[in-house]
Write a protein that holds these residues in place. Structure first.
Motif, short mmCIF file in Angstrom:
data_model
loop_
_atom_site.label_atom_id
_atom_site.label_comp_id
_atom_site.label_asym_id
_atom_site.label_seq_id
_atom_site.Cartn_x
_atom_site.Cartn_y
_atom_site.Cartn_z
N VAL A 15 42.70 48.11 34.98
CA VAL A 15 44.04 47.14 34.83
C VAL A 15 44.64 47.60 33.41
O VAL A 15 45.93 47.46 33.42
CB VAL A 15 43.19 45.60 34.50
CG1 VAL A 15 44.45 44.77 34.01
CG2 VAL A 15 42.37 45.35 35.55
N ALA A 16 44.10 48.16 32.39
CA ALA A 16 44.85 48.87 31.52
C ALA A 16 45.68 49.76 31.90
O ALA A 16 46.86 49.97 31.34
CB ALA A 16 44.00 49.35 30.44
N ASP A 17 45.38 50.46 33.05
CA ASP A 17 46.25 51.78 33.48
C ASP A 17 47.44 50.92 34.31
O ASP A 17 48.62 51.74 34.35
CB ASP A 17 45.47 52.42 34.64
CG ASP A 17 44.43 53.53 34.13
OD1 ASP A 17 44.48 53.68 32.75
OD2 ASP A 17 43.49 53.94 34.73
N VAL A 18 47.53 49.90 34.71
CA VAL A 18 48.62 49.24 35.33
C VAL A 18 49.63 48.92 34.33
O VAL A 18 50.68 49.11 34.54
CB VAL A 18 48.21 47.97 36.07
CG1 VAL A 18 49.44 47.32 36.71
CG2 VAL A 18 47.20 48.21 37.29
N LEU A 19 49.15 48.29 33.27
CA LEU A 19 50.19 47.95 32.07
C LEU A 19 50.75 49.20 31.64
O LEU A 19 51.74 49.17 31.19
CB LEU A 19 49.03 47.24 30.89
CG LEU A 19 49.11 45.82 31.17
CD1 LEU A 19 48.51 45.39 32.63
CD2 LEU A 19 48.53 45.15 30.33
N ALA A 52 37.41 47.20 40.79
CA ALA A 52 36.19 46.82 40.15
C ALA A 52 36.43 46.55 38.92
O ALA A 52 35.97 45.65 38.28
CB ALA A 52 35.10 48.15 40.36
N ASP A 53 37.22 47.11 38.12
CA ASP A 53 37.77 46.66 36.93
C ASP A 53 38.46 45.37 36.83
O ASP A 53 38.07 44.49 35.82
CB ASP A 53 38.86 47.92 36.06
CG ASP A 53 39.17 47.57 34.60
OD1 ASP A 53 37.96 47.49 33.86
OD2 ASP A 53 40.16 47.21 34.17
N ALA A 54 39.18 44.97 37.85
CA ALA A 54 39.75 43.55 37.89
C ALA A 54 38.53 42.73 38.00
O ALA A 54 38.59 41.42 37.47
CB ALA A 54 40.70 43.73 39.11
N ILE A 83 32.24 31.27 48.44
CA ILE A 83 33.31 32.12 48.94
C ILE A 83 34.54 31.89 47.92
O ILE A 83 34.97 30.83 47.78
CB ILE A 83 33.87 31.66 50.30
CG1 ILE A 83 32.69 31.62 51.18
CG2 ILE A 83 34.64 32.84 50.82
CD1 ILE A 83 31.66 32.84 51.30
N ALA A 84 35.17 33.23 47.28
CA ALA A 84 36.07 33.16 46.64
C ALA A 84 37.35 33.85 47.21
O ALA A 84 37.12 34.93 47.95
CB ALA A 84 36.02 33.85 45.15
N VAL A 85 38.48 33.19 47.66
CA VAL A 85 39.52 33.69 48.40
C VAL A 85 40.65 33.59 47.36
O VAL A 85 41.24 32.85 46.65
CB VAL A 85 40.05 32.74 49.53
CG1 VAL A 85 41.22 33.41 50.25
CG2 VAL A 85 38.75 32.21 50.45
N VAL A 86 41.27 35.02 47.02
CA VAL A 86 42.22 35.20 46.15
C VAL A 86 43.53 35.89 46.76
O VAL A 86 43.43 36.28 47.97
CB VAL A 86 41.91 36.05 44.94
CG1 VAL A 86 40.81 35.41 44.20
CG2 VAL A 86 41.22 37.46 45.52
N SER A 87 44.58 35.89 46.07
CA SER A 87 45.93 36.30 46.73
C SER A 87 45.68 37.98 47.03
O SER A 87 45.00 38.60 46.21
CB SER A 87 46.96 36.26 45.74
OG SER A 87 48.23 37.01 46.17
N GLU A 88 46.19 38.22 47.93
CA GLU A 88 46.17 39.78 48.58
C GLU A 88 46.85 40.62 47.46
O GLU A 88 46.55 41.99 47.51
CB GLU A 88 46.76 39.87 49.73
CG GLU A 88 48.51 39.65 49.75
CD GLU A 88 48.97 40.06 51.16
OE1 GLU A 88 48.33 40.55 51.84
OE2 GLU A 88 50.27 39.58 51.48
N ALA A 89 47.53 40.15 46.41
CA ALA A 89 48.05 40.78 45.47
C ALA A 89 47.17 41.53 44.48
O ALA A 89 47.20 42.64 43.90
CB ALA A 89 48.91 39.88 44.34
N VAL A 134 47.26 40.71 37.61
CA VAL A 134 46.77 39.90 36.55
C VAL A 134 46.58 38.49 37.07
O VAL A 134 45.69 37.81 36.88
CB VAL A 134 47.67 40.13 35.24
CG1 VAL A 134 47.22 38.84 33.95
CG2 VAL A 134 47.64 41.32 34.54
N GLU A 135 47.53 37.84 37.93
CA GLU A 135 47.70 36.64 38.16
C GLU A 135 46.69 36.46 39.36
O GLU A 135 45.73 35.50 39.32
CB GLU A 135 48.92 36.37 38.97
CG GLU A 135 48.91 34.84 39.59
CD GLU A 135 50.16 34.49 40.04
OE1 GLU A 135 50.55 33.40 40.41
OE2 GLU A 135 50.98 35.41 40.31
N ALA A 136 46.32 37.58 40.17
CA ALA A 136 45.20 37.48 41.17
C ALA A 136 43.70 37.48 40.18
O ALA A 136 42.74 36.86 40.60
CB ALA A 136 45.15 38.83 42.07
N ILE A 137 43.75 37.96 39.18
CA ILE A 137 42.44 37.96 38.33
C ILE A 137 42.31 36.65 37.74
O ILE A 137 41.21 36.10 37.71
CB ILE A 137 42.65 39.23 36.98
CG1 ILE A 137 42.36 40.39 37.67
CG2 ILE A 137 41.45 39.00 35.97
CD1 ILE A 137 42.87 41.61 36.73
#
Length: 339
Positions: free
Chosen positions: A140-144, A205-207, A273-279, A288-291
């Protein structure tokens, strides 16, 4: 043009060719800056980038997040966020973009992703004289960091810093909320049949770690295949799915819980079951929002307390709590946006 592309296809990778520079090379401004991209390659980037072609959906999202969409002259068939990106001219798929189409747009800079694009595509564009910057996010740090680098590279340094700092603040808030909450043991289901999950070195995995989870799949492979017997043996506490539509997730769940092996999982029986945005599948600012959405489902208790005094109050865009099987169909579609 077809002859030029045929010569490129016939040349072995890494071989020297006698192909004259393409139109893209003649249009590169004389003033350039040398940068090292995230794949470790040295790239000569124009000091002023005016025309951009994006070869990956996450790179397109980064350009829009920086407010530079007016410079975006070409995208792939899979660049669908924000919705306005669908109106941009197309260059084909991520694995097989049309080089002829890319050349016709005369870009100053081509943006690629190591996860989405082939090395051959990058090399062929370089032979034609185009500057290609490749991103390679593993955390995630790499994305930032990508956001900051591209902001500086494309003339939007302040916007990149502001957005990256806001995303980091949200991650720090999440870390504070989850302090003292043991991570949930989970399996992220990339594909149910054959069962494909994620390896330890992926940004996904980091997310999961940021969301207060740890994958029971511990392998250096990025996209490992698992047997249902191995999944049963690992006995995850939660199954995680990424989806843009609640009804799609409900159908997937209902189908799986009737299948041998899947119906024997405790997480399946109890509706964990956890369902999150495909983002969550893209290393872009929306990750970050998906996290945040995932953390709210895995650790609802951490979000029940009133926010600290002076803390910004945000709308809860995801679902919270555990999702019983009888209520999965009611899970609301996650809103996808960059704040």
């Amino acid at each position: 043009m077809w002859l030029l592309l045929a010569l490129l296809a016939a040349a072995p990778l890494g071989a020297q060719t006698n192909i004259p520079p393409g139109k893209g090379a003649s249009r590169v401004p004389p003033a350039t800056i040398a940068v090292t991209d995230e794949a470790g390659r040295s790239v000569q980037v124009p000091a002023e980038v005016r025309r951009i072609v994006s070869l990956a959906p996450n790179m397109t999202e980064l350009v829009y997040a920086l407010g530079l969409q007016a410079k975006l002259v070409g995208v792939t068939d899979y660049c669908d966020y924000p919705p306005e990106a669908r109106t941009k001219p197309r260059v084909g798929g991520t694995m097989n973009p049309s080089l002829e189409q890319v050349v016709s747009f005369h870009p100053d800079l081509v943006l690629a992703s190591k996860q989405s694009n082939r090395k051959e595509t990058v090399e062929n564009l370089e032979r034609l004289g185009f500057a290609v910057y490749t991103a390679d996010a593993h955390t995630v740090a790499d994305v930032l960091a990508s956001l900051r680098r591209l902001g500086g590279l494309l003339g939007a340094r302040e916007q990149g810093e502001t957005l990256a700092n806001d995303l980091q603040r949200r991650l720090s808030d999440l870390e504070r909320r989850l302090a003292g909450h043991p991570p949930q043991r989970v399996v992220f289901v990339v594909w149910p049949s054959p069962l494909i999950s994620i390896g330890r070195h992926t940004f996904l995995a980091d997310a999961l770690r940021w969301a207060g989870a740890e994958s029971v799949v511990d392998t250096p492979q990025d996209w490992p295949r698992l047997s249902i017997e191995e999944l049963i043996r690992q006995e995850p506490e939660f199954l995680i799915f990424a989806s843009s539509h609640a009804d799609e997730s409900a159908r997937t769940f209902e189908d799986l819980r009737e299948q041998p092996g899947w119906r024997d999982l405790k997480a399946m029986r109890e509706g964990h079951i956890a369902v999150v945005s495909e983002a969550v599948n893209r290393p872009s600012p929306r990750l970050v929002e998906a996290i945040e959405q995932l953390a709210q489902q895995l650790h609802p208790d951490a979000f029940r307390a009133a926010p600290a005094r002076g803390e910004e109050k945000r709308e809860n865009r995801g679902t919270s709590g555990r999702v019983p099987a009888s209520r999965l169909a009611k899970v609301q579609e996650c809103r996808s946006c960059v704040r």
